[in-house]
Design a protein around this motif. Structure first.
Motif, PDB file in Angstrom:
ATOM      1  N   ARG A 108     150.521-105.014  67.191  1.00 18.26           N
ATOM      2  CA  ARG A 108     150.897-106.644  67.401  1.00 18.26           C
ATOM      3  C   ARG A 108     150.996-107.484  68.492  1.00 18.26           C
ATOM      4  NH1 ARG A 108     154.780-110.207  65.714  1.00 18.26           N
ATOM      5  NH2 ARG A 108     156.434-108.543  66.449  1.00 18.26           N
ATOM      6  N   GLU A 159     143.109-109.833  63.160  1.00 16.71           N
ATOM      7  CA  GLU A 159     143.202-111.379  64.067  1.00 16.71           C
ATOM      8  C   GLU A 159     142.611-111.438  65.022  1.00 16.71           C
ATOM      9  OE1 GLU A 159     147.192-113.956  66.279  1.00 16.71           O
ATOM     10  OE2 GLU A 159     146.958-111.831  65.378  1.00 16.71           O
ATOM     11  N   TYR A 177     142.470-114.317  60.071  1.00 12.74           N
ATOM     12  CA  TYR A 177     143.930-113.324  59.991  1.00 12.74           C
ATOM     13  C   TYR A 177     143.195-113.042  59.172  1.00 12.74           C
ATOM     14  CZ  TYR A 177     146.657-116.744  58.138  1.00 12.74           C
ATOM     15  OH  TYR A 177     146.434-118.192  57.552  1.00 12.74           O
ATOM     16  N   GLU A 178     144.296-112.109  58.431  1.00 15.21           N
ATOM     17  CA  GLU A 178     143.929-110.951  57.180  1.00 15.21           C
ATOM     18  C   GLU A 178     145.407-111.702  56.579  1.00 15.21           C
ATOM     19  OE1 GLU A 178     145.239-106.485  55.423  1.00 15.21           O
ATOM     20  OE2 GLU A 178     142.650-106.686  55.870  1.00 15.21           O
ATOM     21  N   GLU A 204     140.224-114.434  68.058  1.00  7.79           N
ATOM     22  CA  GLU A 204     140.020-115.893  67.692  1.00  7.79           C
ATOM     23  C   GLU A 204     138.820-115.943  68.485  1.00  7.79           C
ATOM     24  OE1 GLU A 204     144.363-118.020  69.579  1.00  7.79           O
ATOM     25  OE2 GLU A 204     142.839-117.055  70.489  1.00  7.79           O
ATOM     26  N   VAL A 214     137.112-109.396  61.618  1.00  7.25           N
ATOM     27  CA  VAL A 214     138.477-109.756  60.545  1.00  7.25           C
ATOM     28  C   VAL A 214     138.101-108.739  59.676  1.00  7.25           C
ATOM     29  CG1 VAL A 214     140.756-110.442  58.882  1.00  7.25           C
ATOM     30  CG2 VAL A 214     139.057-111.770  60.761  1.00  7.25           C
ATOM     31  N   VAL A 246     150.019-109.078  62.050  1.00  5.16           N
ATOM     32  CA  VAL A 246     149.435-110.938  62.835  1.00  5.16           C
ATOM     33  C   VAL A 246     149.889-110.392  63.348  1.00  5.16           C
ATOM     34  CG1 VAL A 246     148.286-113.055  62.151  1.00  5.16           C
ATOM     35  CG2 VAL A 246     147.719-110.984  60.976  1.00  5.16           C
ATOM     36  N   ARG A 298     141.172-119.151  65.080  1.00  4.51           N
ATOM     37  CA  ARG A 298     142.186-118.012  65.162  1.00  4.51           C
ATOM     38  C   ARG A 298     141.803-117.580  63.064  1.00  4.51           C
ATOM     39  NH1 ARG A 298     148.652-117.850  64.032  1.00  4.51           N
ATOM     40  NH2 ARG A 298     148.777-115.763  64.309  1.00  4.51           N
ATOM     41  N   ARG A 305     143.267-109.730  68.772  1.00  2.00           N
ATOM     42  CA  ARG A 305     144.759-110.145  69.498  1.00  2.00           C
ATOM     43  C   ARG A 305     145.662-109.271  68.534  1.00  2.00           C
ATOM     44  NH1 ARG A 305     146.712-114.664  71.282  1.00  2.00           N
ATOM     45  NH2 ARG A 305     148.622-113.789  69.929  1.00  2.00           N
ATOM     46  N   LEU A 334     150.336-119.672  59.819  1.00  5.93           N
ATOM     47  CA  LEU A 334     149.625-118.585  58.959  1.00  5.93           C
ATOM     48  C   LEU A 334     149.426-119.959  57.466  1.00  5.93           C
ATOM     49  CD1 LEU A 334     150.821-115.359  59.654  1.00  5.93           C
ATOM     50  CD2 LEU A 334     148.898-116.730  60.881  1.00  5.93           C
TER      51      LEU A 334
END
Length: 220
Positions: free
Chosen positions: A146, A62, A203-204, A64, A43, A210, A201, A121, A217
């Motif tokens: 996205r 993002e 993510y930022e 996984e 990430v 995302v 998963r 992702r 989230l």
């Protein structure tokens, strides 16, 4: 090409770095040898595709993880011809068509012969926006990359990239920018019928690029 240059300049300026972006290739020795650790590490890193017509690049926001023994991972059934790239050393690409519609870009995530991967992702598009838009005409910038299928379409990634070494620094590759790190969140994976509760998963936090339901989230 003026439109693309303007987009790049704005993106670079928002990261407080010069344009074109000074992306440093990641080498295999830089990558953690464990799926969850590697997923989190990726990430904020860069995905780059150098094409004859120009470069497309973006920050990975993002991913996984699908670790060894995960029943939802493509390596779970053991090595086969079609999933052999997941058993390569970490940093090699595994590209697979999903539902007959979309290519998914994964990266082998463990030691040689241990089947596991990280699914890319979504990315924040930063360079080559005009090239991405040509592959996804009429799509808002937020939706260019996205989601995993959108991302591969915008980047021009398909079956021929299966097995490519993403640590090569050429063609399709991964890199880093020397910019301040942003906060990383973790939640469950999307669209699974088994092992859906595993926090794999990453993510930022706060990124509009995302994918998936916003309600999943967390703020931290």
């Amino acid at each position: 090409m003026k439109r693309a240059a303007a987009g790049v300049a704005l993106s670079a300026a928002s990261l407080d770095v010069p344009s074109p972006l000074p992306i440093v290739p990641l080498r295999r020795k830089d990558l953690p040898i464990e799926t969850a650790a590697l997923a989190r590490y990726m990430v904020g890193k860069m995905l780059v595709h150098d094409l004859p017509e120009g470069r497309v690049a973006g920050r990975i926001v993002e991913v996984e993880g699908y670790p060894p023994g995960d029943s939802t991972g493509h390596a779970f059934i053991g090595r086969r011809g079609w999933n052999a790239s997941l058993f390569l050393a970490r940093g090699h690409a595994y590209v697979r068509l999903t539902y007959g519609l979309s290519w998914m870009l994964n990266m082998a995530s463990e030691a040689q012969d241990v089947g596991a991967g990280v699914l890319f992702r979504a990315v924040e598009p930063l360079e080559g926006l005009e090239l991405m838009a040509a592959r996804r005409p009429g799509v808002p910038q937020r939706d260019l990359t996205r989601g995993p299928g959108r991302m591969t379409q915008a980047f021009g990634i398909g079956a021929s990239f299966d097995g490519v070494d993403l640590c090569s620094g050429e063609g399709l590759w991964i890199g880093r920018l020397d910019v301040p790190a942003r906060a990383v969140g973790v939640t469950t994976r999307i669209g699974l019928s088994r092992e859906q509760d595993r926090p794999l998963r990453f993510y930022e936090i706060g990124s509009p690029y995302v994918s998936g339901p916003r309600k999943l989230l967390a703020s931290t």
